[in-house]
Design a protein around this motif. Structure first.
Motif, PDB file in Angstrom:
ATOM      1  N   GLY A 166      37.882  43.982  36.868  1.00  0.00           N
ATOM      2  CA  GLY A 166      37.290  45.311  36.736  1.00  0.00           C
ATOM      3  C   GLY A 166      35.789  45.223  36.548  1.00  0.00           C
ATOM      4  N   GLU A 167      35.364  45.086  35.287  1.00  0.00           N
ATOM      5  CA  GLU A 167      33.920  45.030  34.997  1.00  0.00           C
ATOM      6  C   GLU A 167      33.266  43.880  35.764  1.00  0.00           C
ATOM      7  OE1 GLU A 167      34.694  48.132  33.265  1.00  0.00           O
ATOM      8  OE2 GLU A 167      32.622  47.567  32.904  1.00  0.00           O
ATOM      9  N   GLY A 168      34.028  42.839  36.052  1.00  0.00           N
ATOM     10  CA  GLY A 168      33.499  41.665  36.765  1.00  0.00           C
ATOM     11  C   GLY A 168      33.159  41.934  38.213  1.00  0.00           C
ATOM     12  N   ALA A 192      48.893  39.394  32.112  1.00  0.00           N
ATOM     13  CA  ALA A 192      48.125  40.192  33.084  1.00  0.00           C
ATOM     14  C   ALA A 192      47.432  41.314  32.316  1.00  0.00           C
ATOM     15  CB  ALA A 192      49.052  40.768  34.140  1.00  0.00           C
ATOM     16  N   ASP A 193      46.113  41.314  32.344  1.00  0.00           N
ATOM     17  CA  ASP A 193      45.357  42.414  31.745  1.00  0.00           C
ATOM     18  C   ASP A 193      45.182  43.479  32.831  1.00  0.00           C
ATOM     19  OD1 ASP A 193      43.518  44.206  30.816  1.00  0.00           O
ATOM     20  OD2 ASP A 193      42.130  42.721  30.008  1.00  0.00           O
ATOM     21  N   GLU A 194      46.053  44.478  32.781  1.00  0.00           N
ATOM     22  CA  GLU A 194      46.040  45.548  33.794  1.00  0.00           C
ATOM     23  C   GLU A 194      45.409  46.817  33.230  1.00  0.00           C
ATOM     24  OE1 GLU A 194      47.703  45.905  37.044  1.00  0.00           O
ATOM     25  OE2 GLU A 194      49.149  44.260  37.105  1.00  0.00           O
ATOM     26  N   VAL A 195      44.495  46.631  32.279  1.00  0.00           N
ATOM     27  CA  VAL A 195      43.849  47.796  31.668  1.00  0.00           C
ATOM     28  C   VAL A 195      43.149  48.640  32.742  1.00  0.00           C
ATOM     29  CG1 VAL A 195      41.966  48.483  30.107  1.00  0.00           C
ATOM     30  CG2 VAL A 195      43.643  46.779  29.384  1.00  0.00           C
ATOM     31  N   GLN A 196      42.465  47.979  33.660  1.00  0.00           N
ATOM     32  CA  GLN A 196      41.733  48.725  34.692  1.00  0.00           C
ATOM     33  C   GLN A 196      42.498  48.784  36.024  1.00  0.00           C
ATOM     34  OE1 GLN A 196      37.080  49.179  36.140  1.00  0.00           O
ATOM     35  NE2 GLN A 196      37.549  48.164  34.266  1.00  0.00           N
ATOM     36  N   ALA A 233      35.426  37.563  33.840  1.00  0.00           N
ATOM     37  CA  ALA A 233      36.458  38.425  33.249  1.00  0.00           C
ATOM     38  C   ALA A 233      35.851  39.369  32.226  1.00  0.00           C
ATOM     39  CB  ALA A 233      37.509  37.563  32.562  1.00  0.00           C
ATOM     40  N   PHE A 234      36.519  40.504  32.037  1.00  0.00           N
ATOM     41  CA  PHE A 234      36.180  41.408  30.924  1.00  0.00           C
ATOM     42  C   PHE A 234      37.482  41.801  30.246  1.00  0.00           C
ATOM     43  CE2 PHE A 234      35.525  45.429  28.794  1.00  0.00           C
ATOM     44  CZ  PHE A 234      34.301  45.260  28.162  1.00  0.00           C
ATOM     45  N   HIS A 235      37.527  41.582  28.922  1.00  0.00           N
ATOM     46  CA  HIS A 235      38.747  41.953  28.197  1.00  0.00           C
ATOM     47  C   HIS A 235      38.470  42.849  27.003  1.00  0.00           C
ATOM     48  CE1 HIS A 235      41.247  39.347  30.674  1.00  0.00           C
ATOM     49  NE2 HIS A 235      40.364  38.369  30.510  1.00  0.00           N
ATOM     50  N   GLY A 236      37.197  43.217  26.758  1.00  0.00           N
ATOM     51  CA  GLY A 236      36.918  44.148  25.666  1.00  0.00           C
ATOM     52  C   GLY A 236      35.744  43.710  24.816  1.00  0.00           C
ATOM     53  N   ARG A 237      35.527  44.479  23.731  1.00  0.00           N
ATOM     54  CA  ARG A 237      34.324  44.302  22.915  1.00  0.00           C
ATOM     55  C   ARG A 237      34.615  43.915  21.470  1.00  0.00           C
ATOM     56  NH1 ARG A 237      29.798  47.086  25.011  1.00  0.00           N
ATOM     57  NH2 ARG A 237      30.213  48.222  26.924  1.00  0.00           N
ATOM     58  N   ALA A 296      44.538  36.915  32.772  1.00  0.00           N
ATOM     59  CA  ALA A 296      43.729  37.282  33.946  1.00  0.00           C
ATOM     60  C   ALA A 296      43.898  38.756  34.261  1.00  0.00           C
ATOM     61  CB  ALA A 296      44.171  36.458  35.158  1.00  0.00           C
ATOM     62  N   GLU A 297      42.845  39.334  34.808  1.00  0.00           N
ATOM     63  CA  GLU A 297      42.938  40.676  35.384  1.00  0.00           C
ATOM     64  C   GLU A 297      43.370  40.463  36.843  1.00  0.00           C
ATOM     65  OE1 GLU A 297      38.994  42.833  34.461  1.00  0.00           O
ATOM     66  OE2 GLU A 297      38.723  40.760  33.850  1.00  0.00           O
ATOM     67  N   PRO A 298      44.463  41.069  37.280  1.00  0.00           N
ATOM     68  CA  PRO A 298      44.881  40.862  38.679  1.00  0.00           C
ATOM     69  C   PRO A 298      43.795  41.271  39.676  1.00  0.00           C
ATOM     70  CG  PRO A 298      46.692  41.741  37.409  1.00  0.00           C
ATOM     71  CD  PRO A 298      45.489  41.770  36.495  1.00  0.00           C
ATOM     72  N   SER A 318      43.517  51.006  22.083  1.00  0.00           N
ATOM     73  CA  SER A 318      42.508  50.709  23.121  1.00  0.00           C
ATOM     74  C   SER A 318      42.903  49.455  23.876  1.00  0.00           C
ATOM     75  CB  SER A 318      41.140  50.481  22.476  1.00  0.00           C
ATOM     76  OG  SER A 318      41.172  49.257  21.767  1.00  0.00           O
ATOM     77  N   GLY A 319      42.248  49.266  25.014  1.00  0.00           N
ATOM     78  CA  GLY A 319      42.509  48.080  25.824  1.00  0.00           C
ATOM     79  C   GLY A 319      42.231  46.808  25.035  1.00  0.00           C
ATOM     80  N   ALA A 320      41.119  46.799  24.316  1.00  0.00           N
ATOM     81  CA  ALA A 320      40.746  45.591  23.567  1.00  0.00           C
ATOM     82  C   ALA A 320      41.797  45.284  22.500  1.00  0.00           C
ATOM     83  CB  ALA A 320      39.374  45.781  22.932  1.00  0.00           C
ATOM     84  N   GLU A 321      42.253  46.322  21.807  1.00  0.00           N
ATOM     85  CA  GLU A 321      43.256  46.121  20.758  1.00  0.00           C
ATOM     86  C   GLU A 321      44.559  45.579  21.370  1.00  0.00           C
ATOM     87  OE1 GLU A 321      44.017  49.700  18.524  1.00  0.00           O
ATOM     88  OE2 GLU A 321      45.339  48.661  17.124  1.00  0.00           O
ATOM     89  N   ALA A 339      46.363  50.242  29.672  1.00  0.00           N
ATOM     90  CA  ALA A 339      45.592  51.201  28.851  1.00  0.00           C
ATOM     91  C   ALA A 339      44.995  52.234  29.806  1.00  0.00           C
ATOM     92  CB  ALA A 339      44.504  50.487  28.053  1.00  0.00           C
ATOM     93  N   LYS A 340      43.796  52.690  29.544  1.00  0.00           N
ATOM     94  CA  LYS A 340      43.064  53.630  30.392  1.00  0.00           C
ATOM     95  C   LYS A 340      43.946  54.768  30.915  1.00  0.00           C
ATOM     96  CE  LYS A 340      39.233  50.557  31.606  1.00  0.00           C
ATOM     97  NZ  LYS A 340      38.050  51.166  31.030  1.00  0.00           N
ATOM     98  N   SER A 341      44.314  54.775  32.206  1.00  0.00           N
ATOM     99  CA  SER A 341      45.026  55.930  32.773  1.00  0.00           C
ATOM    100  C   SER A 341      46.436  56.120  32.212  1.00  0.00           C
ATOM    101  CB  SER A 341      45.090  55.825  34.298  1.00  0.00           C
ATOM    102  OG  SER A 341      43.835  56.170  34.849  1.00  0.00           O
TER     103      SER A 341
END
Ligand SMILES: Cc1ncc(COP(=O)(O)O)c(C=O)c1O
Length: 453
Positions: A228-230, A256-260, A148-152, A223-225, A121-124, A285-287
């Motif tokens: 996303g959730e933000g 770079a957190d490019e999960v989203q 920022a959002f990086h997971g749960r 950082a998320e470039p 998962s993205g968080a992992e 992650a994700k796609s």
């Protein structure tokens, strides 16, 4: 012919019955954006258990950039199903994992030698990025951003900014996380304007090293470039160059957190490429998994090799079915021009949304990068007071009329577009027509109430 086909009231009777069962069986903490239970999905649409068909602007929160159930992805998974399901890569490894790592090392930004690990998962993946950065630098501190959002998971909650519903009640979180404002130009923390600000928010990191945490104690800035959730906040084009240079000046890694924002969403495979930066570690992650759970951490080879043997891994990490799907996803991105399609979708959305902004004062900001687009809703364009309730009503109107949308933003007042990139122009027009009707409905009702008062 219209893609949207509604046969019942929304939610229909079967969805309602499932909602009752769910309420008894599943904790309320697992929220749901719509009360619709899915039966099947293809390309950019999905159908519920009552036979209603919707256009899907959410794509499972950005996991289906290449479309629902792409033939190539389904075939690759089916082929792997006939071979083996699981062995655990730490016990008896398989070629798929190695091939996917090689492909990720090739397609991520930066010409330097790289290595990749896969997790679920993205968080992992973010957790692992932090572990690797600390192991390499032998420093504890991580700097993360407001909004920022990086997971749960607990470490990623420490990095995540939004308090409700994500963090409240779950403390204590792991320490050594420091937070600084992001380049949220619409609501600049320093009340400045780009470009006359000269990227004050990025340069302010120097001050953070004096007042908040010593630079030699910081392992990484994450950082998320594009947030996303933000709220789909895309910083100015030169922001990340300044930020990354500052990191490197002090021996700090940039993650770079490019999960989203990854996998073609922004018109490049990774948003980092649009900003011309080469992260030391990139999280995807994700796609990546084309609808199956998979996440990757790719980074400079010497950084990735810092943790000792056995320091990284997980039972299901890099599952063969997910790796097979991801290889098919990468082939699709090579074969089809999904990246230009992301830009077309972004332009299409911007054109319509800018018209709405002239017509309705509720549209405060229209923003995004490539196909990662959003509108921020406010009480008025002058006050910028978040229109959180109206945002909820608009998304409700949308799903009741055949369009699945999701919200975002620290104030839950952003509607974001994460539609599969295979959407046709006709479907896009139909969907945007639906969103326009929703805004009109909520604004006109609001106007009527204001007149009565
Ligand atoms: C930027 C970012 N990082 C991390 C995560 C967490 O990913 P996951 O939900 O797969 O754990 C998300 C999820 O939305 C995300 O958008």
């Amino acid at each position: 012919m219209s893609t949207i086909q509604l046969r019942t009231e929304i939610p229909g009777p079967k969805s309602k019955a499932l909602a009752e069962r769910r309420a008894k069986a599943v904790p309320r903490g697992l929220s749901h954006g719509t009360p619709i239970y899915v039966a099947k999905a293809e390309d950019a649409w999905l159908e519920d258990v009552d036979g209603n068909r919707y256009i899907d602007f959410a794509g499972g929160i950005g996991c289906l950039n290449m479309g629902h159930r792409r033939d190539e992805v389904v075939d690759a998974v089916r082929d792997q199903l006939d071979r083996f399901l699981h062995t655990c890569v730490q016990v008896t490894p398989y070629e798929l994992y190695v091939r996917l790592a090689e492909r990720m090392n090739d397609v991520t930004p930066g010409k330097f030698a790289k290595k990749t690990i896969f997790v679920n998962s993205g968080a992992e993946a973010v957790e692992n990025a932090v572990k690797i950065a600390r192991a390499y630098t032998k420093r504890p501190g991580i700097i993360a951003f407001e909004d920022a959002f990086h997971g749960r998971t607990m470490m990623t909650l420490a990095l995540t900014s939004k308090t409700h519903p994500y963090k409240a009640g779950f403390a204590p979180f792991p320490g050594e996380v420091y937070r600084v404002p992001f380049a949220y130009c619409y609501r600049c923390s320093y009340s400045k304007k780009y470009p006359s600000c000269d990227l004050y928010c990025a340069r302010h990191l120097e001050d953070t090293f004096k007042k908040v945490v010593a630079n030699e104690e910081v392992a990484a800035v994450i950082a998320e470039p594009v947030l996303g959730e933000g709220g789909f906040i895309a910083p100015p084009p030169d922001y990340f160059e300044v930020l990354v240079d500052l990191c490197h000046k002090y021996g700090i890694l940039f993650i770079a957190d490019e999960v989203q924002s990854g996998f073609g969403r922004t018109g490049a495979l990774f948003a980092s490429q649009r900003y011309g930066i080469e992260p030391d570690i990139l999280v995807s992650a994700k796609s990546l998994g084309g609808g199956l759970p998979l996440a990757g951490v790719t980074g400079r080879a010497e950084v990735m090799d810092a943790p000792g043997v056995g320091g990284l891994g997980g039972t299901f990490a890099g599952n063969p079915l997910s790796c097979a799907a991801a290889l098919a996803v990468l082939d699709l991105f090579e074969r089809e021009d999904l990246l230009s399609r992301a830009d077309d979708i972004g332009d299409h959305f911007q054109r319509r949304a800018r018209e709405w902004q002239c017509r309705w004062p509720i549209i405060g900001d229209v923003r995004g990068l490539g196909g990662m687009q959003a509108i921020e809703l406010v009480q008025s364009q002058e006050s910028k007071v978040p229109a959180t309730e109206e945002t909820k009503k608009i998304t409700q109107y949308c799903y009741e009329h055949g369009l699945i949308t999701i919200t975002a933003g620290t104030y839950s007042n952003v509607i974001r577009v994460l539609v599969p990139l295979v959407i046709t122009d006709q479907q896009m027009d139909e969907a945007l027509g639906g969103l326009e009707s929703a805004i009109a409905d909520v604004c006109d009702k609001k106007g009527a109430v204001a007149q009565m008062v």
